[in-house]
Scaffold this active site. Structure first.
Site, PDB file in Angstrom:
ATOM      1  N   LEU A   8      58.075  34.033  38.455  1.00  0.00           N
ATOM      2  CA  LEU A   8      57.361  35.086  39.178  1.00  0.00           C
ATOM      3  C   LEU A   8      57.760  36.450  38.621  1.00  0.00           C
ATOM      4  CD1 LEU A   8      57.484  33.915  42.907  1.00  0.00           C
ATOM      5  CD2 LEU A   8      55.961  33.216  41.037  1.00  0.00           C
ATOM      6  N   ARG A  15      61.622  49.420  44.261  1.00  0.00           N
ATOM      7  CA  ARG A  15      62.942  50.042  44.427  1.00  0.00           C
ATOM      8  C   ARG A  15      63.546  50.507  43.100  1.00  0.00           C
ATOM      9  NH1 ARG A  15      65.093  45.052  47.881  1.00  0.00           N
ATOM     10  NH2 ARG A  15      63.202  44.156  46.980  1.00  0.00           N
ATOM     11  N   THR A  80      55.472  36.188  47.432  1.00  0.00           N
ATOM     12  CA  THR A  80      55.921  35.172  46.475  1.00  0.00           C
ATOM     13  C   THR A  80      55.130  33.861  46.583  1.00  0.00           C
ATOM     14  OG1 THR A  80      57.749  34.755  48.016  1.00  0.00           O
ATOM     15  CG2 THR A  80      58.260  36.043  46.081  1.00  0.00           C
ATOM     16  N   ASN A 228      66.931  44.520  41.934  1.00  0.00           N
ATOM     17  CA  ASN A 228      65.856  45.216  42.646  1.00  0.00           C
ATOM     18  C   ASN A 228      65.955  46.724  42.527  1.00  0.00           C
ATOM     19  OD1 ASN A 228      64.672  42.777  43.925  1.00  0.00           O
ATOM     20  ND2 ASN A 228      66.718  42.682  44.825  1.00  0.00           N
TER      21      ASN A 228
HETATM   22  C1  UD1 Z   1      63.053  37.065  47.406  1.00  0.00           C
HETATM   23  C2  UD1 Z   1      63.068  36.016  48.513  1.00  0.00           C
HETATM   24  C3  UD1 Z   1      64.437  36.055  49.214  1.00  0.00           C
HETATM   25  C4  UD1 Z   1      65.540  35.832  48.200  1.00  0.00           C
HETATM   26  C5  UD1 Z   1      65.424  36.822  47.045  1.00  0.00           C
HETATM   27  C6  UD1 Z   1      66.393  36.441  45.944  1.00  0.00           C
HETATM   28  C7  UD1 Z   1      60.773  35.929  49.331  1.00  0.00           C
HETATM   29  C8  UD1 Z   1      59.835  36.326  50.400  1.00  0.00           C
HETATM   30  N1  UD1 Z   1      62.030  36.328  49.478  1.00  0.00           N
HETATM   31  O1  UD1 Z   1      63.179  38.329  48.023  1.00  0.00           O
HETATM   32  O2  UD1 Z   1      64.483  35.033  50.201  1.00  0.00           O
HETATM   33  O3  UD1 Z   1      66.789  35.972  48.834  1.00  0.00           O
HETATM   34  O4  UD1 Z   1      64.100  36.806  46.467  1.00  0.00           O
HETATM   35  O5  UD1 Z   1      66.387  37.367  44.889  1.00  0.00           O
HETATM   36  O6  UD1 Z   1      60.393  35.217  48.411  1.00  0.00           O
HETATM   37  N2  UD1 Z   1      56.726  38.627  43.046  1.00  0.00           N
HETATM   38  C9  UD1 Z   1      55.472  38.360  42.577  1.00  0.00           C
HETATM   39  N3  UD1 Z   1      54.413  38.610  43.387  1.00  0.00           N
HETATM   40  C10 UD1 Z   1      54.539  39.100  44.634  1.00  0.00           C
HETATM   41  C11 UD1 Z   1      55.837  39.384  45.112  1.00  0.00           C
HETATM   42  C12 UD1 Z   1      56.912  39.127  44.293  1.00  0.00           C
HETATM   43  O7  UD1 Z   1      55.284  37.901  41.447  1.00  0.00           O
HETATM   44  O8  UD1 Z   1      53.512  39.286  45.311  1.00  0.00           O
HETATM   45  C13 UD1 Z   1      57.855  38.378  42.148  1.00  0.00           C
HETATM   46  C14 UD1 Z   1      58.658  39.620  41.826  1.00  0.00           C
HETATM   47  O9  UD1 Z   1      58.151  40.234  40.662  1.00  0.00           O
HETATM   48  C15 UD1 Z   1      60.060  39.085  41.624  1.00  0.00           C
HETATM   49  C16 UD1 Z   1      60.097  37.849  42.526  1.00  0.00           C
HETATM   50  O10 UD1 Z   1      58.770  37.509  42.792  1.00  0.00           O
HETATM   51  O11 UD1 Z   1      60.279  38.702  40.293  1.00  0.00           O
HETATM   52  C17 UD1 Z   1      60.845  38.117  43.847  1.00  0.00           C
HETATM   53  O12 UD1 Z   1      60.180  39.159  44.527  1.00  0.00           O
HETATM   54  P1  UD1 Z   1      60.961  40.292  45.299  1.00  0.00           P
HETATM   55  O13 UD1 Z   1      59.971  41.202  45.885  1.00  0.00           O
HETATM   56  O14 UD1 Z   1      62.004  40.860  44.415  1.00  0.00           O
HETATM   57  O15 UD1 Z   1      61.609  39.430  46.453  1.00  0.00           O
HETATM   58  P2  UD1 Z   1      62.933  39.743  47.276  1.00  0.00           P
HETATM   59  O16 UD1 Z   1      62.648  40.737  48.308  1.00  0.00           O
HETATM   60  O17 UD1 Z   1      64.040  40.012  46.336  1.00  0.00           O
HETATM   61 CA    CA Z   2      64.211  40.296  44.121  1.00  0.00          CA
END
Ligand code: UD1
Ligand code: CA
Length: 460
Positions: A8, A15, A80, A228
């Site tokens: 992903l 941030r 996600t 982040n």
């Molecule tokens: C996420 C997890 C959290 C975990 C953490 C670990 C979710 C809801 N939460 O939170 O439980 O502890 O990772 O690091 O999954 N991304 C997409 N599309 C989206 C949203 C995100 O591709 O619509 C990708 C981001 O680019 C990133 C990854 O998914 O690479 C994680 O997304 P992020 O927003 O960083 O999630 P966290 O808040 O860190």
């Molecule tokens: Ca993250």
């Protein structure tokens, strides 16, 4: 069994407060996502799909050199779970295992991935979550267990204050049984604080269906640090540096101050090399055995032989240094500089697209560009190859054993033959045959008592 990887990488990384997509920020010399893909390749995946969205083109372009990658675009980015769904067309017929990785978790090791696969398959699980127990769980999803077993994952923003006390966190890395995964993900709702589709919700959905959900817990929580923010980026970089320094020290390299050794993951260093504080070794650099690299030097994409000394504050990029060479302090070797065995380059000397032959020396204040210099040549202080005529770059050739006096300009294209001498302060416009002496400075004129006479004239 087939293993399919999904990474992903569509999120904006709000941030980070950056114009650059988060997964392209660098740690240890490489974009975050490169680390993730390198780790993933260790499990020999059948396919790798990267979900991109925010600045998709930039992410795609950065990964151009990598093979066997499918991109899936997520637009808009709704969380996600929604991100994983975008990989469905690429994985429609996939069987076996789907490993989900986050583009912003660069320190994950391939050992952990292998453990994840092992646990998932040996238990016949539908999902397996990689977790860690950390001192400061802020920002992460928390693992809620009932008895021994994982019941669900709750995001920080949706957690009760009791749940926020939980120190076991979700790494965002999972194994899923590929079959049926997309149908299950479609049943996730966005009923939460962020109005996003959370992939971790799959845990409670699977548990309610009576499916097996497993966990593995990493022993070193550094491994699953997410990046982040800029300070988390710095923290991940620091961990990478520490790991690299530890690895090199274990292999017999002396690193005086590991905290200030900036050595990229791809760099190799031979045994008994000594690295002083504040040295940067970057990119594809290789350093031989028994070298000494002094403080303040930066070496990028360069190949350095054995027993080479780099004195303080040298900048060396895309260069080759053969065995027993010494360079610096304050030297600049760049763009195909090629310093052959035992040659010496001293202070304030710049080499570009230049061969400095075996045993040759250029010890002070010189610019040697587009030159081929033979063996055992002495290049005096202040020598300049005038390689650029305003239109073209021209080559200077200096053959074996020649002696170039100080303050010489060589107006290229020009050749100084074998063993020839060039007197100090000479401007070489025409080639010098082997064994000749070339001088161009006029006869010196001296005016005796000149100072005294000038004083008289001016009445002072
Ligand atoms: C996420 C997890 C959290 C975990 C953490 C670990 C979710 C809801 N939460 O939170 O439980 O502890 O990772 O690091 O999954 N991304 C997409 N599309 C989206 C949203 C995100 O591709 O619509 C990708 C981001 O680019 C990133 C990854 O998914 O690479 C994680 O997304 P992020 O927003 O960083 O999630 P966290 O808040 O860190
Ligand atoms: Ca993250």
């Amino acid at each position: 069994m087939d293993t399919h990887i999904v990474v992903l990488a569509a999120g904006k990384g709000t941030r980070m407060k950056s114009a650059l997509p988060k997964v392209l920020h660098r740690a240890g010399g490489l974009p975050l996502i490169d680390h993730v893909l390198t780790t993933a390749s260790a499990v020999r995946p059948r396919s790798t799909t990267i979900v991109i969205g925010h600045q998709a083109d930039a992410v795609k372009a950065a990964l151009q050199g990598r093979e066997n990658i499918t991109f899936a675009v997520q637009e808009p980015q709704l969380g996600t779970a929604h991100a994983l769904l975008q990989a469905e067309p690429a994985l429609q017929r996939a069987t076996g295992l789907l490993i989900l990785l986050s583009g912003d978790v660069p320190l994950l090791t391939s050992d952990t991935l292998k453990r994840l696969i092992e646990r998932h398959t040996s238990r016949g699980a539908s999902a397996t979550v990689v977790t860690a127990v950390v001192d400061d769980p802020a920002g992460y999803g928390r693992i809620v267990r009932v008895g021994e077993e994982i019941a669900r994952i709750v995001e920080e923003k949706d957690a009760t204050s009791a749940e926020r006390q939980i120190r076991e966190i979700n790494s965002g890395i999972y194994a899923f049984q590929a079959k049926g995964i997309f149908d299950a993900v479609r049943s996730i709702a966005a009923e939460n604080a962020q109005r996003e589709y959370y992939l971790p919700d799959l845990v409670s959905i699977y548990r309610q269906r009576g499916l097996i959900v497993e966990t593995i817990t990493v022993s070193n929580p550094d491994e699953i640090r997410g990046v982040n923010s800029r300070s988390e980026l710095a923290a991940a970089s620091r961990v990478m540096r520490e790991q690299k320094a530890a690895e090199l020290m274990a292999a017999g390299v002396t690193i005086e101050d590991p905290a200030t050794a900036y050595i990229d993951r791809g760099v190799t260093v031979g045994a008994d090399t000594v690295i002083h504080p504040n040295v940067s070794l970057e990119g594809t650099t290789t350093i031989g055995a028994g070298c000494e690299i002094h403080s303040g030097s930066r070496i990028v994409d360069s190949q350095i032989g054995d027993r080479v000394t780099v004195f303080n504050h040298c900048v060396i990029t895309s260069a080759r240094l053969a065995d027993d060479v010494s360079v610096g302090p304050f030297a600049h070797l760049r763009n195909e500089a090629d310093v052959r065995a035992r040659a010496k380059v001293g202070n304030f000397v710049e080499l570009k697209k230049t061969v400095l032959g075996a045993g040759s020396k250029s010890m002070h204040l010189a610019y040697l560009g587009d030159a081929t210099i033979g063996e055992n040549v002495n290049v005096g202080a202040g020598t300049i190859t005038c390689n650029y005529d305003g239109v073209n770059k021209n080559r200077t050739i200096i053959e074996d054993g020649a002696f170039i006096g100080s303050d010489t300009q060589l107006i290229a294209p020009v050749t100084v033959g074998k063993g020839a001498y060039v007197g100090s302060g000479t401007t070489i416009r025409e080639s010098v045959p082997a064994g000749a002496l070339a001088v161009s400075a006029g006869k010196q004129r001296t005016f005796e008592n000149w100072v005294e006479e000038r004083k008289k004239k001016s009445g002072g």
